[in-house]
Design a protein around this motif. Structure first.
Motif, PDB file in Angstrom:
ATOM      1  N   VAL A 179       0.841  -1.206   0.000  1.00 45.38           N
ATOM      2  CA  VAL A 179       0.000   0.000   0.000  1.00 45.38           C
ATOM      3  C   VAL A 179       0.870   1.248   0.000  1.00 45.38           C
ATOM      4  O   VAL A 179       0.589   2.223  -0.722  1.00 45.38           O
ATOM      5  N   THR A 239      -6.616   3.418  -6.620  1.00 42.30           N
ATOM      6  CA  THR A 239      -7.642   2.377  -6.557  1.00 42.30           C
ATOM      7  C   THR A 239      -7.034   1.059  -6.094  1.00 42.30           C
ATOM      8  O   THR A 239      -7.599   0.361  -5.239  1.00 42.30           O
ATOM      9  N   ALA A 274      -6.447   1.068  -2.410  1.00 45.40           N
ATOM     10  CA  ALA A 274      -7.688   0.873  -1.656  1.00 45.40           C
ATOM     11  C   ALA A 274      -8.110  -0.591  -1.665  1.00 45.40           C
ATOM     12  O   ALA A 274      -8.579  -1.124  -0.641  1.00 45.40           O
ATOM     13  N   VAL A 275      -7.936  -1.261  -2.791  1.00 44.38           N
ATOM     14  CA  VAL A 275      -8.276  -2.689  -2.871  1.00 44.38           C
ATOM     15  C   VAL A 275      -7.403  -3.501  -1.926  1.00 44.38           C
ATOM     16  O   VAL A 275      -7.889  -4.342  -1.158  1.00 44.38           O
ATOM     17  N   ARG A 322      -5.796  -2.500   0.693  1.00 41.64           N
ATOM     18  CA  ARG A 322      -6.099  -2.157   2.088  1.00 41.64           C
ATOM     19  C   ARG A 322      -7.327  -2.904   2.589  1.00 41.64           C
ATOM     20  O   ARG A 322      -7.451  -3.188   3.786  1.00 41.64           O
ATOM     21  N   GLY A 323      -8.224  -3.268   1.695  1.00 44.56           N
ATOM     22  CA  GLY A 323      -9.453  -3.942   2.100  1.00 44.56           C
ATOM     23  C   GLY A 323      -9.359  -5.455   2.176  1.00 44.56           C
ATOM     24  O   GLY A 323     -10.334  -6.117   2.567  1.00 44.56           O
ATOM     25  N   LEU A 324      -8.200  -6.026   1.842  1.00 48.20           N
ATOM     26  CA  LEU A 324      -8.057  -7.481   1.884  1.00 48.20           C
ATOM     27  C   LEU A 324      -7.869  -7.978   3.319  1.00 48.20           C
ATOM     28  O   LEU A 324      -7.332  -7.274   4.177  1.00 48.20           O
ATOM     29  N   VAL A 325      -8.284  -9.201   3.562  1.00 46.09           N
ATOM     30  CA  VAL A 325      -8.081  -9.798   4.884  1.00 46.09           C
ATOM     31  C   VAL A 325      -6.617 -10.175   5.042  1.00 46.09           C
ATOM     32  O   VAL A 325      -5.906 -10.388   4.050  1.00 46.09           O
ATOM     33  N   GLU A 339      -4.289 -12.541   2.665  1.00 47.77           N
ATOM     34  CA  GLU A 339      -4.875 -12.735   1.330  1.00 47.77           C
ATOM     35  C   GLU A 339      -3.984 -12.171   0.232  1.00 47.77           C
ATOM     36  O   GLU A 339      -3.873 -12.764  -0.849  1.00 47.77           O
TER      37      GLU A 339
END
Length: 346
Positions: free
Chosen positions: A4, A29, A32-33, A35-38, A41
């Motif tokens: 990130v 973008t 942001a993707v 950052r949203g991963l578990v 992953e």
């Protein structure tokens, strides 16, 4: 380097270098993707080669992620960092004044026509070494820029308070870029303007108004006790098809600024460079205060301030008259003084 961090740094450097918006957006973008991963992953998908199945991640951003996960600095980032070592202005001009600056009085977020959230703009200002920065999204009349209604501005004040609770000692100050109306009035409810830390006032409409009428309009605005900074005074654009300067009596406007204690903005945007040098020198002679601002609409643009600093040095602007060199207490005492006059003589 974290993936990130690498993606966001690339986006910052692309913005700084005036890259096309679509290219910058690709990296923001992707950040942001990711950052949203578990947890776990990202590494798992990278190992399996399935990163690009995620919406928002393409071959180039996937390559940057893979290189960052491997423990190195991505090659694309290295190249951009090398390019960024070249100064934005020749010969180190502006660096002396830039070193004295503590903040930026004019920046936009995605609440109006900026491209990034308030938090991203504030973090970028902090990371550049500022002690403070002023959030100045547009006022309601500028609908093309999604200007803030009174209700939305009130909501934004609450958001800024929440962020400041997390960021101390850095402080994001509340503000607005308020349209100067045709008669010189300000485009926002007075009660809300009184709640703000700093108000930039700018002409965005009828830029070809007759010089005498434009002079009256601007003098009325900068003389308003709720006005703190006169933004990009001529409205000119110097790149692309360009846009001619608005015509007004500069001596009268800058004298009014000096009397009222309203700062004249030195706008650092490469397409504006406003005011022109000849007018900037007149503002110096008039005894006005100044604000060297970026008018940033994206985090990377916050690094453009040295461009305005170079013009300030070239035109003999005294550093002590640049409000960005002041600490936050002195800045707020300055903006608060005019509001106090309103309370004494409403």
């Amino acid at each position: 380097m974290e993936a990130v961090e690498a993606l966001e740094r690339i986006a910052f450097l692309l913005e700084r270098g005036r890259a096309p918006t679509y290219r910058v957006r690709a990296f923001r973008t992707a950040a942001a993707v990711v950052r949203g991963l578990v947890p776990g992953e990202l590494a798992e998908r990278t190992a399996k080669g399935s990163l690009e199945t995620l919406k928002g991640i393409g071959p180039k951003t996937a390559g940057v992620i893979g290189e960052a996960l491997a423990g190195g600095v991505p090659a694309y980032l290295e190249r951009l960092e090398g390019e960024a070592r070249a100064p934005l202005v020749e010969g180190g001009a502006g660096s002396e004044l830039r070193a004295l600056l503590k903040g930026d009085c004019h920046l936009h977020s995605d609440w109006s026509d900026g491209g990034s959230p308030v938090a991203a703009m504030g973090r970028a200002a902090r990371d550049l070494g500022h002690d403070w920065a002023v959030l100045t999204d547009h006022s309601p009349r500028l609908t093309v820029a999604h200007g803030l209604s009174p209700e939305r501005l009130a909501e934004q004040l609450d958001l800024v308070a929440e962020l400041n609770a997390q960021w101390a000692p850095f402080r994001l100050l509340t503000g607005i870029e308020c349209d100067i109306l045709d008669d010189g009035g300000l485009d926002q409810e007075p009660e809300l303007l009184d709640r703000l830390d700093l108000v930039v006032v700018s002409v965005h409409s009828k830029l070809r108004m007759d010089a005498a009428a434009m002079t009256r309009r601007m003098v009325a605005a900068v003389s308003n006790p709720r006005a703190d900074v006169l933004g990009h005074c001529t409205g000119r654009l110097v790149t692309g098809r360009g846009r001619a300067e608005s015509q007004f009596d500069a001596e009268a406007v800058f004298a009014a600024c000096a009397r009222a204690g309203t700062a004249v903005e030195i706008n650092s945007r490469p397409e504006r460079l406003d005011p022109p040098r000849r007018l900037l020198r007149r503002a110096v002679a008039a005894g006005a205060l100044f604000a060297v601002d970026t008018d940033a609409h994206a985090p990377g643009q916050l690094d453009w301030q040295v461009i305005g600093c170079a013009r300030a040095e070239e035109c003999g602007v005294p550093a002590e008259r640049v409000v960005n060199t002041w600490d936050v207490e002195k800045l707020l005492a300055w903006t608060g003084a005019s509001r106090a006059r309103l309370r004494e003589d409403p």
